[in-house]
Design a protein around this motif. Structure first.
Motif, PDB file in Angstrom:
ATOM      1  N   GLY A 276      43.456  27.552  40.831  1.00 20.47           N
ATOM      2  CA  GLY A 276      44.050  28.803  41.276  1.00 20.47           C
ATOM      3  C   GLY A 276      44.204  29.881  40.233  1.00 20.47           C
ATOM      4  O   GLY A 276      44.525  31.007  40.571  1.00 20.47           O
ATOM      5  N   TYR A 277      44.017  29.549  38.961  1.00 17.10           N
ATOM      6  CA  TYR A 277      44.222  30.598  37.975  1.00 17.10           C
ATOM      7  C   TYR A 277      42.964  31.426  37.839  1.00 17.10           C
ATOM      8  O   TYR A 277      41.864  30.962  38.125  1.00 17.10           O
ATOM      9  CB  TYR A 277      44.612  30.019  36.629  1.00 17.10           C
ATOM     10  N   ASN A 278      43.136  32.662  37.418  1.00 21.93           N
ATOM     11  CA  ASN A 278      42.004  33.556  37.230  1.00 21.93           C
ATOM     12  C   ASN A 278      41.368  33.329  35.884  1.00 21.93           C
ATOM     13  O   ASN A 278      42.044  33.102  34.899  1.00 21.93           O
ATOM     14  CB  ASN A 278      42.452  35.009  37.343  1.00 21.93           C
ATOM     15  N   LYS A 279      40.075  33.439  35.842  1.00 20.75           N
ATOM     16  CA  LYS A 279      39.348  33.222  34.605  1.00 20.75           C
ATOM     17  C   LYS A 279      38.267  34.276  34.469  1.00 20.75           C
ATOM     18  O   LYS A 279      37.544  34.565  35.416  1.00 20.75           O
ATOM     19  CB  LYS A 279      38.719  31.832  34.621  1.00 20.75           C
ATOM     20  N   LEU A 280      38.191  34.875  33.294  1.00 24.35           N
ATOM     21  CA  LEU A 280      37.121  35.817  32.996  1.00 24.35           C
ATOM     22  C   LEU A 280      35.915  35.039  32.485  1.00 24.35           C
ATOM     23  O   LEU A 280      36.037  34.282  31.531  1.00 24.35           O
ATOM     24  CB  LEU A 280      37.558  36.822  31.937  1.00 24.35           C
TER      25      LEU A 280
ATOM     26  N   GLN B 251      36.999  46.531  41.385  1.00 25.20           N
ATOM     27  CA  GLN B 251      37.553  45.505  42.270  1.00 25.20           C
ATOM     28  C   GLN B 251      36.470  45.059  43.248  1.00 25.20           C
ATOM     29  O   GLN B 251      35.512  45.788  43.523  1.00 25.20           O
ATOM     30  CB  GLN B 251      38.761  46.047  43.026  1.00 25.20           C
TER      31      GLN B 251
ATOM     32  N   ARG C 201      35.776  38.071  37.194  1.00 31.14           N
ATOM     33  CA  ARG C 201      37.024  37.317  37.336  1.00 31.14           C
ATOM     34  C   ARG C 201      36.889  36.425  38.570  1.00 31.14           C
ATOM     35  O   ARG C 201      36.802  36.918  39.687  1.00 31.14           O
ATOM     36  CB  ARG C 201      38.198  38.261  37.493  1.00 31.14           C
TER      37      ARG C 201
ATOM     38  N   TYR D   5      36.985  38.276  42.123  1.00 30.05           N
ATOM     39  CA  TYR D   5      38.055  39.237  42.341  1.00 30.05           C
ATOM     40  C   TYR D   5      37.640  40.619  41.871  1.00 30.05           C
ATOM     41  O   TYR D   5      37.882  41.609  42.528  1.00 30.05           O
ATOM     42  CB  TYR D   5      39.312  38.810  41.574  1.00 30.05           C
ATOM     43  N   ASN D   6      37.071  40.661  40.687  1.00 32.20           N
ATOM     44  CA  ASN D   6      36.636  41.935  40.129  1.00 32.20           C
ATOM     45  C   ASN D   6      35.606  41.701  39.050  1.00 32.20           C
ATOM     46  O   ASN D   6      35.325  40.556  38.672  1.00 32.20           O
ATOM     47  CB  ASN D   6      37.824  42.751  39.610  1.00 32.20           C
TER      48      ASN D   6
END
Lengths: 115, 115
Positions: free
Chosen positions: B99-103, B51, B93, B31-32
């Motif tokens: 489905g959750y975002n993770k760094l 982004q 990210r 994502y970014n």
């Protein structure tokens, strides 16, 4: 205000103690995170809360117990820790836990030493 | 599985030099990408967020670029100063299963700028 605060800054505890770490943000963020960072290593995600509910537990031992009493507060309860749990514990928040355009804001961390 | 690598692990330069920190990631579906600064024993300060649709971001003497297709990002620091001495972390990210975002963080580059 893009500040995430954490208390205490330093904590020393014995293996039989019970202690809690606190994190607070007033940015209206609905996602909050706990990370663990060992010396000279990158942060590792422990827990994700979304809308005050636990969304993700990254297989963290039960001696770490997170709690989100309201949308601004995040606690990490510690019990029967081991010396290898000594680390910097970082709290972070973001507007939401999903969606691409999210910046995580980090607190200064709590440095924990387990004796 | 997403992996983030930062090169070099450590860098020592004289004041005034322009320098480049490198970050690479194995899965281009991000994502970014975010660059952070961390002073010893402290929390993380976000420097720049790029982004996935962007090529670069600038803030003062810092410029970060992103080449998503090749899995690379660089952080350019112009006219380095002793106050720039810190560890610089790159994080992407991603969206793993669920489905959750993770760094996901790289191990960091420890920068020392000497007068």
């Amino acid at each position: 205000d893009t500040e995430v605060t954490q208390t205490p800054k330093h904590l020393v505890m014995g293996m039989t103690n019970k202690k809690s770490l606190k994190c607070e943000q007033h940015m209206g963020h609905r996602a909050m995170y706990w990370y663990k960072q060992k010396a000279k290593k990158p942060p590792e995600l422990m827990f994700v809360y979304s809308y005050e509910k636990l969304s993700i537990n990254e297989s963290v031992p039960s001696r770490f117990s997170p709690e989100c009493p309201n949308s601004s507060l995040l606690n990490l309860h510690l019990h029967a820790l081991q010396p290898e749990d000594s680390a910097l514990y970082l709290c972070a928040s973001s507007q939401f836990s999903t969606g691409g355009e999210q910046t995580q804001y980090f607190g200064p961390g709590t440095r924990l030493l387990v004796l | 599985k997403q992996e983030v690598t930062q090169i070099p692990a450590a860098l020592s330069v004289p004041e005034g030099e322009n320098l480049v920190l490198n970050c690479s990631f194995t899965d281009s579906a991000i994502y970014n990408l975010q660059w952070f600064r961390q002073d010893p024993g402290k929390g993380l300060t976000s420097l720049l967020l790029i982004q996935s649709s962007q090529r670069e971001q600038t803030s003062g003497r810092l410029n970060a670029s992103l080449d998503k297709s090749s899995g690379r990002s660089t952080l350019y620091i112009a006219a380095s100063q002793p106050g720039d001495s810190a560890t610089y972390l790159c994080a992407v990210r991603s969206t793993p299963g669920g489905g959750y975002n993770k760094l996901i963080f790289g191990a960091g580059t420890r920068l020392a700028v000497h007068p």
